[in-house]
Scaffold this motif. Structure first.
Motif, PDB file in Angstrom:
ATOM      1  N   HIS A 130       0.708  -1.100  -0.037  1.00  0.00           N
ATOM      2  CA  HIS A 130       0.038   0.076   0.001  1.00  0.00           C
ATOM      3  C   HIS A 130       0.877   1.176  -0.084  1.00  0.00           C
ATOM      4  N   SER A 131       1.126   2.005   1.260  1.00  0.00           N
ATOM      5  CA  SER A 131       1.645   3.335   1.240  1.00  0.00           C
ATOM      6  C   SER A 131       3.172   3.188   0.501  1.00  0.00           C
ATOM      7  N   LEU A 132       4.077   2.190   0.892  1.00  0.00           N
ATOM      8  CA  LEU A 132       5.460   2.133   0.514  1.00  0.00           C
ATOM      9  C   LEU A 132       5.246   1.850  -0.905  1.00  0.00           C
ATOM     10  N   GLY A 133       4.517   0.837  -1.361  1.00  0.00           N
ATOM     11  CA  GLY A 133       4.455   0.449  -2.752  1.00  0.00           C
ATOM     12  C   GLY A 133       4.020   1.595  -3.499  1.00  0.00           C
ATOM     13  N   LEU A 134       3.016   2.634  -3.059  1.00  0.00           N
ATOM     14  CA  LEU A 134       2.694   3.528  -3.865  1.00  0.00           C
ATOM     15  C   LEU A 134       3.662   4.662  -4.038  1.00  0.00           C
ATOM     16  N   VAL A 135       4.704   4.933  -3.010  1.00  0.00           N
ATOM     17  CA  VAL A 135       5.756   5.761  -3.064  1.00  0.00           C
ATOM     18  C   VAL A 135       6.802   5.408  -4.106  1.00  0.00           C
ATOM     19  N   ILE A 136       6.978   3.995  -4.044  1.00  0.00           N
ATOM     20  CA  ILE A 136       7.838   3.658  -4.994  1.00  0.00           C
ATOM     21  C   ILE A 136       7.682   3.733  -6.391  1.00  0.00           C
ATOM     22  N   ALA A 137       6.117   3.368  -6.561  1.00  0.00           N
ATOM     23  CA  ALA A 137       5.808   3.396  -7.943  1.00  0.00           C
ATOM     24  C   ALA A 137       5.504   4.886  -8.385  1.00  0.00           C
ATOM     25  N   THR A 138       5.281   5.935  -7.637  1.00  0.00           N
ATOM     26  CA  THR A 138       5.093   7.079  -7.980  1.00  0.00           C
ATOM     27  C   THR A 138       6.242   7.948  -8.391  1.00  0.00           C
ATOM     28  N   PHE A 139       7.483   7.702  -7.488  1.00  0.00           N
ATOM     29  CA  PHE A 139       8.344   8.495  -7.824  1.00  0.00           C
ATOM     30  C   PHE A 139       9.776   7.717  -8.466  1.00  0.00           C
ATOM     31  N   PRO A 140       9.881   7.904  -9.728  1.00  0.00           N
ATOM     32  CA  PRO A 140      10.985   7.261 -10.270  1.00  0.00           C
ATOM     33  C   PRO A 140      12.593   7.313  -9.491  1.00  0.00           C
ATOM     34  N   GLY A 141      12.950   6.204  -9.693  1.00  0.00           N
ATOM     35  CA  GLY A 141      14.305   6.002  -9.126  1.00  0.00           C
ATOM     36  C   GLY A 141      14.181   5.606  -7.570  1.00  0.00           C
ATOM     37  N   VAL A 142      13.068   5.695  -6.832  1.00  0.00           N
ATOM     38  CA  VAL A 142      13.103   5.411  -5.429  1.00  0.00           C
ATOM     39  C   VAL A 142      13.064   3.920  -5.302  1.00  0.00           C
ATOM     40  N   ALA A 143      12.583   3.117  -6.179  1.00  0.00           N
ATOM     41  CA  ALA A 143      12.737   1.845  -6.402  1.00  0.00           C
ATOM     42  C   ALA A 143      13.995   1.051  -6.272  1.00  0.00           C
ATOM     43  N   LEU A 144      15.000   1.575  -6.460  1.00  0.00           N
ATOM     44  CA  LEU A 144      16.335   1.002  -6.536  1.00  0.00           C
ATOM     45  C   LEU A 144      16.976   1.006  -5.054  1.00  0.00           C
ATOM     46  N   ARG A 145      16.066   1.903  -4.292  1.00  0.00           N
ATOM     47  CA  ARG A 145      16.357   1.921  -2.640  1.00  0.00           C
ATOM     48  C   ARG A 145      16.066   0.508  -2.101  1.00  0.00           C
ATOM     49  N   VAL A 146      15.387  -0.351  -2.673  1.00  0.00           N
ATOM     50  CA  VAL A 146      15.004  -1.472  -1.901  1.00  0.00           C
ATOM     51  C   VAL A 146      16.264  -2.735  -2.319  1.00  0.00           C
ATOM     52  N   ILE A 147      17.020  -2.411  -2.965  1.00  0.00           N
ATOM     53  CA  ILE A 147      17.838  -3.554  -3.582  1.00  0.00           C
ATOM     54  C   ILE A 147      18.763  -3.826  -2.576  1.00  0.00           C
ATOM     55  N   PRO A 148      19.393  -2.872  -1.813  1.00  0.00           N
ATOM     56  CA  PRO A 148      20.263  -3.274  -0.563  1.00  0.00           C
ATOM     57  C   PRO A 148      19.252  -4.014   0.653  1.00  0.00           C
ATOM     58  N   TRP A 149      18.110  -3.877   0.606  1.00  0.00           N
ATOM     59  CA  TRP A 149      17.563  -4.659   1.547  1.00  0.00           C
ATOM     60  C   TRP A 149      17.576  -6.119   1.377  1.00  0.00           C
ATOM     61  N   THR A 150      17.840  -6.552  -0.043  1.00  0.00           N
ATOM     62  CA  THR A 150      17.791  -7.917  -0.250  1.00  0.00           C
ATOM     63  C   THR A 150      19.154  -8.808   0.492  1.00  0.00           C
ATOM     64  N   ARG A 151      20.134  -7.863   1.057  1.00  0.00           N
ATOM     65  CA  ARG A 151      21.109  -8.270   1.877  1.00  0.00           C
ATOM     66  C   ARG A 151      21.090  -8.185   3.374  1.00  0.00           C
ATOM     67  N   GLU A 152      19.989  -7.666   3.723  1.00  0.00           N
ATOM     68  CA  GLU A 152      19.663  -7.485   5.259  1.00  0.00           C
ATOM     69  C   GLU A 152      19.468  -8.726   5.977  1.00  0.00           C
ATOM     70  N   ALA A 153      19.683  -8.789   7.235  1.00  0.00           N
ATOM     71  CA  ALA A 153      19.768  -9.776   8.109  1.00  0.00           C
ATOM     72  C   ALA A 153      18.233 -10.199   8.311  1.00  0.00           C
ATOM     73  N   ASN A 154      17.632  -8.846   8.437  1.00  0.00           N
ATOM     74  CA  ASN A 154      16.019  -8.875   8.784  1.00  0.00           C
ATOM     75  C   ASN A 154      15.356  -9.278   7.797  1.00  0.00           C
ATOM     76  N   ARG A 155      14.530 -10.513   8.035  1.00  0.00           N
ATOM     77  CA  ARG A 155      13.731 -11.271   7.046  1.00  0.00           C
ATOM     78  C   ARG A 155      12.615 -10.271   6.357  1.00  0.00           C
ATOM     79  N   TRP A 156      12.289  -9.348   7.359  1.00  0.00           N
ATOM     80  CA  TRP A 156      10.981  -8.558   6.857  1.00  0.00           C
ATOM     81  C   TRP A 156      11.631  -7.603   5.738  1.00  0.00           C
TER      82      TRP A 156
END
Length: 183
Positions: free
Chosen positions: A62-88
């Motif tokens: 919902h909210s986070l997805g909307l921000v990512i879809a609305t503002f170009p370039g923001v989506a790339l900021r999730v890539i580092p999360w793929t290496r986080e210890a936190n499963r969520w």
């Protein structure tokens, strides 16, 4: 909007599931006021308050997805999360792209996240990645088919099976005719 976000933060701090549900719902109901900078706030909420898949999926689709879809370039900021210890956070890297994928956006970002999660062992993160690819396949069936075909030997079985669920029968059969290994 800032007053609403303060109220949401109070609800989140309570730790109660129902309060988190209300906070995420209120936030999304006022999503017309969200800006790119809210990504930072939602990332902090992921780190501090999200401790289950319903919380993760509610905030991210919902909210986070909307921000990512609305503002170009923001989506790339999730890539580092793929290496986080936190499963969520790892699950959020995939699930937060679903809002945009449902609107025919973010394919390149989704494939990048899926590639980063090829070695993922956590079942809940695998389910999120598979779900993301399944949503991508609705608008981009050939691209998802090519991705799955290319990585079928590396994709965890759960991701592969979920990703191909909405592909045309001929493409699904082509993928499944090759031995699928279990991870």
């Amino acid at each position: 909007m800032s007053e609403l976000l303060e109220h949401c933060e109070v609800l989140l701090r309570s730790g109660a599931y129902e309060c988190r549900l209300i906070a995420f719902d209120w936030n999304f109901r006022h999503s017309a006021h969200l800006e790119a900078h809210h990504f930072d706030l939602f990332e902090s909420w992921l780190r501090q308050y999200v401790n289950s898949w319903p919380d993760c999926d509610d905030l991210c689709t919902h909210s986070l997805g909307l921000v990512i879809a609305t503002f170009p370039g923001v989506a790339l900021r999730v890539i580092p999360w793929t290496r986080e210890a936190n499963r969520w956070l790892r699950r959020a890297a995939a699930v937060s792209l679903i809002y945009g994928l449902r609107r025919g956006l973010l394919l390149a970002d989704a494939l990048m996240v899926a590639e980063c999660l090829l070695e993922e062992e956590d079942e809940l993160v695998q389910k999120g990645c598979g779900w993301m690819l399944k949503e991508a396949s609705k608008s981009y069936p050939d691209d998802v088919f090519e991705f799955v075909l290319r990585y079928r030997g590396q994709l965890p079985r759960l991701v592969l099976r979920t990703a191909i669920a909405k592909l045309p029968d001929s493409q699904r059969q082509q993928i499944l005719k090759h031995k699928v290994t279990s991870h």
